[in-house]
Design a protein around this motif. Structure first.
Motif, PDB file in Angstrom:
ATOM      1  N   VAL A 150       0.838  -1.203   0.000  1.00 23.24           N
ATOM      2  CA  VAL A 150       0.000   0.000   0.000  1.00 23.24           C
ATOM      3  C   VAL A 150       0.875   1.256   0.000  1.00 23.24           C
ATOM      4  N   ALA A 151       1.965   1.255   0.774  1.00 24.28           N
ATOM      5  CA  ALA A 151       2.857   2.414   0.811  1.00 24.28           C
ATOM      6  C   ALA A 151       3.476   2.674  -0.552  1.00 24.28           C
ATOM      7  N   VAL A 152       3.926   1.635  -1.230  1.00 24.98           N
ATOM      8  CA  VAL A 152       4.507   1.795  -2.569  1.00 24.98           C
ATOM      9  C   VAL A 152       3.451   2.296  -3.549  1.00 24.98           C
ATOM     10  N   ALA A 153       2.240   1.783  -3.438  1.00 25.90           N
ATOM     11  CA  ALA A 153       1.163   2.234  -4.328  1.00 25.90           C
ATOM     12  C   ALA A 153       0.868   3.715  -4.113  1.00 25.90           C
ATOM     13  N   ILE A 154       0.848   4.173  -2.867  1.00 26.24           N
ATOM     14  CA  ILE A 154       0.606   5.586  -2.580  1.00 26.24           C
ATOM     15  C   ILE A 154       1.703   6.452  -3.172  1.00 26.24           C
ATOM     16  N   VAL A 155       2.959   6.039  -2.994  1.00 26.73           N
ATOM     17  CA  VAL A 155       4.076   6.816  -3.545  1.00 26.73           C
ATOM     18  C   VAL A 155       3.996   6.873  -5.069  1.00 26.73           C
ATOM     19  N   LEU A 156       3.675   5.768  -5.713  1.00 27.02           N
ATOM     20  CA  LEU A 156       3.571   5.767  -7.172  1.00 27.02           C
ATOM     21  C   LEU A 156       2.431   6.659  -7.655  1.00 27.02           C
ATOM     22  N   ILE A 157       1.299   6.640  -6.967  1.00 25.92           N
ATOM     23  CA  ILE A 157       0.170   7.483  -7.348  1.00 25.92           C
ATOM     24  C   ILE A 157       0.532   8.960  -7.202  1.00 25.92           C
ATOM     25  N   VAL A 158       1.179   9.317  -6.103  1.00 21.16           N
ATOM     26  CA  VAL A 158       1.565  10.712  -5.877  1.00 21.16           C
ATOM     27  C   VAL A 158       2.574  11.157  -6.921  1.00 21.16           C
ATOM     28  N   ARG A 159       3.569  10.332  -7.207  1.00 23.57           N
ATOM     29  CA  ARG A 159       4.589  10.715  -8.203  1.00 23.57           C
ATOM     30  C   ARG A 159       3.988  10.855  -9.590  1.00 23.57           C
ATOM     31  N   ARG A 160       3.066   9.952  -9.967  1.00 28.21           N
ATOM     32  CA  ARG A 160       2.439  10.046 -11.284  1.00 28.21           C
ATOM     33  C   ARG A 160       1.568  11.301 -11.385  1.00 28.21           C
ATOM     34  N   ASP A 161       0.846  11.611 -10.315  1.00 29.32           N
ATOM     35  CA  ASP A 161       0.021  12.807 -10.309  1.00 29.32           C
ATOM     36  C   ASP A 161       0.876  14.067 -10.445  1.00 29.32           C
ATOM     37  N   ARG A 162       1.996  14.105  -9.750  1.00 24.07           N
ATOM     38  CA  ARG A 162       2.888  15.264  -9.854  1.00 24.07           C
ATOM     39  C   ARG A 162       3.508  15.372 -11.242  1.00 24.07           C
ATOM     40  N   ALA A 163       3.861  14.240 -11.832  1.00 24.66           N
ATOM     41  CA  ALA A 163       4.418  14.275 -13.190  1.00 24.66           C
ATOM     42  C   ALA A 163       3.367  14.746 -14.188  1.00 24.66           C
ATOM     43  N   ASP A 164       2.123  14.291 -14.032  1.00 23.23           N
ATOM     44  CA  ASP A 164       1.040  14.748 -14.908  1.00 23.23           C
ATOM     45  C   ASP A 164       0.805  16.240 -14.757  1.00 23.23           C
ATOM     46  N   ARG A 165       0.846  16.727 -13.524  1.00 26.04           N
ATOM     47  CA  ARG A 165       0.630  18.158 -13.286  1.00 26.04           C
ATOM     48  C   ARG A 165       1.793  18.975 -13.851  1.00 26.04           C
ATOM     49  N   ASP A 166       3.014  18.478 -13.723  1.00 22.30           N
ATOM     50  CA  ASP A 166       4.165  19.194 -14.268  1.00 22.30           C
ATOM     51  C   ASP A 166       4.149  19.233 -15.789  1.00 22.30           C
ATOM     52  N   ALA A 167       3.502  18.252 -16.426  1.00 26.36           N
ATOM     53  CA  ALA A 167       3.440  18.208 -17.880  1.00 26.36           C
ATOM     54  C   ALA A 167       2.435  19.215 -18.442  1.00 26.36           C
ATOM     55  N   LEU A 168       1.551  19.727 -17.607  1.00 27.92           N
ATOM     56  CA  LEU A 168       0.568  20.703 -18.065  1.00 27.92           C
ATOM     57  C   LEU A 168       1.237  22.052 -18.336  1.00 27.92           C
ATOM     58  N   PRO A 169       0.661  22.844 -19.212  1.00 29.54           N
ATOM     59  CA  PRO A 169       1.190  24.203 -19.409  1.00 29.54           C
ATOM     60  C   PRO A 169       0.969  25.022 -18.134  1.00 29.54           C
ATOM     61  N   PRO A 170       1.797  26.032 -17.897  1.00 28.75           N
ATOM     62  CA  PRO A 170       1.685  26.814 -16.649  1.00 28.75           C
ATOM     63  C   PRO A 170       0.306  27.442 -16.434  1.00 28.75           C
ATOM     64  N   SER A 171      -0.411  27.765 -17.509  1.00 26.37           N
ATOM     65  CA  SER A 171      -1.728  28.379 -17.335  1.00 26.37           C
ATOM     66  C   SER A 171      -2.742  27.395 -16.747  1.00 26.37           C
ATOM     67  N   ARG A 172      -2.583  26.109 -17.002  1.00 25.67           N
ATOM     68  CA  ARG A 172      -3.508  25.092 -16.483  1.00 25.67           C
ATOM     69  C   ARG A 172      -2.976  24.412 -15.234  1.00 25.67           C
ATOM     70  N   ARG A 173      -1.677  24.530 -14.972  1.00 25.18           N
ATOM     71  CA  ARG A 173      -1.053  23.806 -13.862  1.00 25.18           C
ATOM     72  C   ARG A 173      -1.586  24.260 -12.502  1.00 25.18           C
ATOM     73  N   ASN A 174      -1.780  25.553 -12.330  1.00 23.16           N
ATOM     74  CA  ASN A 174      -2.171  26.077 -11.008  1.00 23.16           C
ATOM     75  C   ASN A 174      -3.665  26.308 -10.888  1.00 23.16           C
ATOM     76  N   ARG A 175      -4.439  25.854 -11.862  1.00 24.08           N
ATOM     77  CA  ARG A 175      -5.882  26.004 -11.800  1.00 24.08           C
ATOM     78  C   ARG A 175      -6.489  24.957 -10.884  1.00 24.08           C
ATOM     79  N   GLN A 176      -7.600  25.300 -10.245  1.00 19.23           N
ATOM     80  CA  GLN A 176      -8.269  24.355  -9.355  1.00 19.23           C
ATOM     81  C   GLN A 176      -8.828  23.194 -10.159  1.00 19.23           C
TER      82      GLN A 176
END
Length: 86
Positions: free
Chosen positions: A54-80
Motif C-alpha cells: 500500500v505504501a509503494v502504491a501511494i508513492v507511485l500514485i503521488v509521483r504520477r500525479d505530480r508528473a502529470d501536473r508538471d506536464a501541463l502548461p503553466p496556465s492550467r497547472r495552477n488552476r483548481q
C-alpha cells in the motif's frame, strides 16, 4: 511555498514527509504485531508486506500525479481541479 527559479514549488520536503509518514505507519504496524502474545512469523510478515504494498502504491500514485501536473502548461497547472469530466 516559495517558487524556485524555474517557477515550480519545492517538492523535496513534501516527498520526505510522505515517506516518513509511510515508514512510521509500517513501524506502528510491526510494533502492534509484535505486541500480540502468540504471534507467528507469518502473522507478522503478511500484514507488513500488505502495508509495504500500500505504501509503494501511494508513492507511485503521488509521483504520477505530480508528473502529470508538471506536464501541463503553466496556465492550467495552477488552476483548481474541476473534478470528473461530464
Amino acid at each position: 511555498m516559495t517558487p524556485n527559479s524555474d517557477g515550480r514549488p519545492p517538492r523535496n520536503r513534501s516527498l520526505r514527509l510522505l515517506l516518513a509518514l509511510l515508514v512510521l505507519g509500517l513501524v506502528m504496524l510491526a510494533s502492534r504485531a509484535l505486541a500480540l502474545p502468540n504471534v507467528g512469523m507469518a502473522e507478522m510478515i503478511i500484514p507488513l508486506l500488505g502495508g509495504l504494498f500500500v505504501a509503494v502504491a501511494i508513492v507511485l500514485i503521488v509521483r504520477r500525479d505530480r508528473a502529470d501536473r508538471d506536464a501541463l502548461p503553466p496556465s492550467r497547472r495552477n488552476r483548481q481541479d474541476q473534478g470528473m469530466p461530464d
